[in-house]
Design a protein around this motif. Sequence first.
Motif, PDB file in Angstrom:
ATOM      1  N   ARG A 141       0.837  -1.209   0.000  1.00 47.61           N
ATOM      2  CA  ARG A 141       0.000   0.000   0.000  1.00 47.61           C
ATOM      3  C   ARG A 141       0.867   1.252   0.000  1.00 47.61           C
ATOM      4  O   ARG A 141       0.528   2.239  -0.656  1.00 47.61           O
ATOM      5  CB  ARG A 141      -0.945   0.013   1.208  1.00 47.61           C
ATOM      6  N   GLU A 142       1.984   1.220   0.729  1.00 49.72           N
ATOM      7  CA  GLU A 142       2.896   2.369   0.728  1.00 49.72           C
ATOM      8  C   GLU A 142       3.428   2.625  -0.680  1.00 49.72           C
ATOM      9  O   GLU A 142       3.462   3.760  -1.151  1.00 49.72           O
ATOM     10  CB  GLU A 142       4.057   2.145   1.699  1.00 49.72           C
ATOM     11  N   LYS A 143       3.853   1.563  -1.359  1.00 54.61           N
ATOM     12  CA  LYS A 143       4.367   1.698  -2.731  1.00 54.61           C
ATOM     13  C   LYS A 143       3.265   2.153  -3.683  1.00 54.61           C
ATOM     14  O   LYS A 143       3.500   2.998  -4.551  1.00 54.61           O
ATOM     15  CB  LYS A 143       4.963   0.375  -3.210  1.00 54.61           C
ATOM     16  N   ILE A 173      -3.904  -1.071 -12.242  1.00 52.06           N
ATOM     17  CA  ILE A 173      -3.260  -2.313 -12.694  1.00 52.06           C
ATOM     18  C   ILE A 173      -1.794  -2.079 -13.015  1.00 52.06           C
ATOM     19  O   ILE A 173      -0.929  -2.878 -12.648  1.00 52.06           O
ATOM     20  CB  ILE A 173      -4.020  -2.915 -13.896  1.00 52.06           C
ATOM     21  N   LYS A 174      -1.503  -0.947 -13.654  1.00 51.05           N
ATOM     22  CA  LYS A 174      -0.111  -0.627 -13.991  1.00 51.05           C
ATOM     23  C   LYS A 174       0.734  -0.501 -12.715  1.00 51.05           C
ATOM     24  O   LYS A 174       1.843  -1.040 -12.632  1.00 51.05           O
ATOM     25  CB  LYS A 174      -0.055   0.672 -14.797  1.00 51.05           C
ATOM     26  N   ALA A 175       0.198   0.188 -11.715  1.00 48.37           N
ATOM     27  CA  ALA A 175       0.937   0.370 -10.460  1.00 48.37           C
ATOM     28  C   ALA A 175       1.120  -0.958  -9.727  1.00 48.37           C
ATOM     29  O   ALA A 175       2.213  -1.260  -9.240  1.00 48.37           O
ATOM     30  CB  ALA A 175       0.212   1.379  -9.570  1.00 48.37           C
ATOM     31  N   LEU A 180       4.495  -5.688  -8.001  1.00 45.75           N
ATOM     32  CA  LEU A 180       4.717  -7.132  -7.992  1.00 45.75           C
ATOM     33  C   LEU A 180       5.995  -7.500  -8.745  1.00 45.75           C
ATOM     34  O   LEU A 180       6.715  -8.400  -8.331  1.00 45.75           O
ATOM     35  CB  LEU A 180       3.504  -7.859  -8.570  1.00 45.75           C
ATOM     36  N   GLN A 181       6.298  -6.797  -9.838  1.00 41.06           N
ATOM     37  CA  GLN A 181       7.544  -7.052 -10.579  1.00 41.06           C
ATOM     38  C   GLN A 181       8.749  -6.698  -9.728  1.00 41.06           C
ATOM     39  O   GLN A 181       9.749  -7.428  -9.746  1.00 41.06           O
ATOM     40  CB  GLN A 181       7.555  -6.258 -11.886  1.00 41.06           C
ATOM     41  N   GLU A 182       8.684  -5.597  -8.990  1.00 39.29           N
ATOM     42  CA  GLU A 182       9.798  -5.209  -8.115  1.00 39.29           C
ATOM     43  C   GLU A 182      10.042  -6.254  -7.041  1.00 39.29           C
ATOM     44  O   GLU A 182      11.178  -6.551  -6.698  1.00 39.29           O
ATOM     45  CB  GLU A 182       9.513  -3.857  -7.446  1.00 39.29           C
ATOM     46  N   GLU A 183       8.969  -6.829  -6.516  1.00 39.46           N
ATOM     47  CA  GLU A 183       9.106  -7.869  -5.489  1.00 39.46           C
ATOM     48  C   GLU A 183       9.736  -9.143  -6.035  1.00 39.46           C
ATOM     49  O   GLU A 183      10.422  -9.858  -5.318  1.00 39.46           O
ATOM     50  CB  GLU A 183       7.722  -8.215  -4.897  1.00 39.46           C
TER      51      GLU A 183
END
Length: 185
Positions: A141-143, A173-175, A180-183
Amino acid sequence: MKIKEIIVVEGKDDTTAIKRAVDADTIETNGSSIGESVIEQVKLAQQTRGVILFTDPDFPGEKIRKTISEKVPGCKHAFLPKEEARPKNGKGIGVEHASVESIRIALQSVKEEMDEFISEIFLDDLLEAGLVGGNRARARREKLGALLKIGYTNGKQLHKRLQMFQISREEYIKAVTTILQEENN
């Protein structure tokens, strides 16, 4: 950079930081127990020039934002991610600690409150993305708040904030995809 609207901040150190970054007028709430005289100033400012609420990204700042939003409808909102509002020594959090660049970006990314918006984002979407419940929900949520420039919210308030600022399903969806990609990297 000249700001037409009057910026509502918490205190004089915030005003100093704002004036370093942009040419703007401010109203200071002087804490979270907002007096009726401050509300009257904000109402007048909203009628004459418009208002941008720019409070600290913490509980008292959110309380001030909520109080003013309820009493003065139609305010615009500027948000700072928490990591950009921390001093070098790591003690405290606030607009006064943000860099000139961070303040300018926040003010260029102002969000407008809207009442009449039917969101295409549902509570199930928030659950599916791991934004509510689970051990990573808060960090996600912060991100999300930083990426969408809507600030941090708890799980209960996230859906309301997405609606209030008319975040489209595509933006959402983009955010979420970025998070999820960063994780996964």
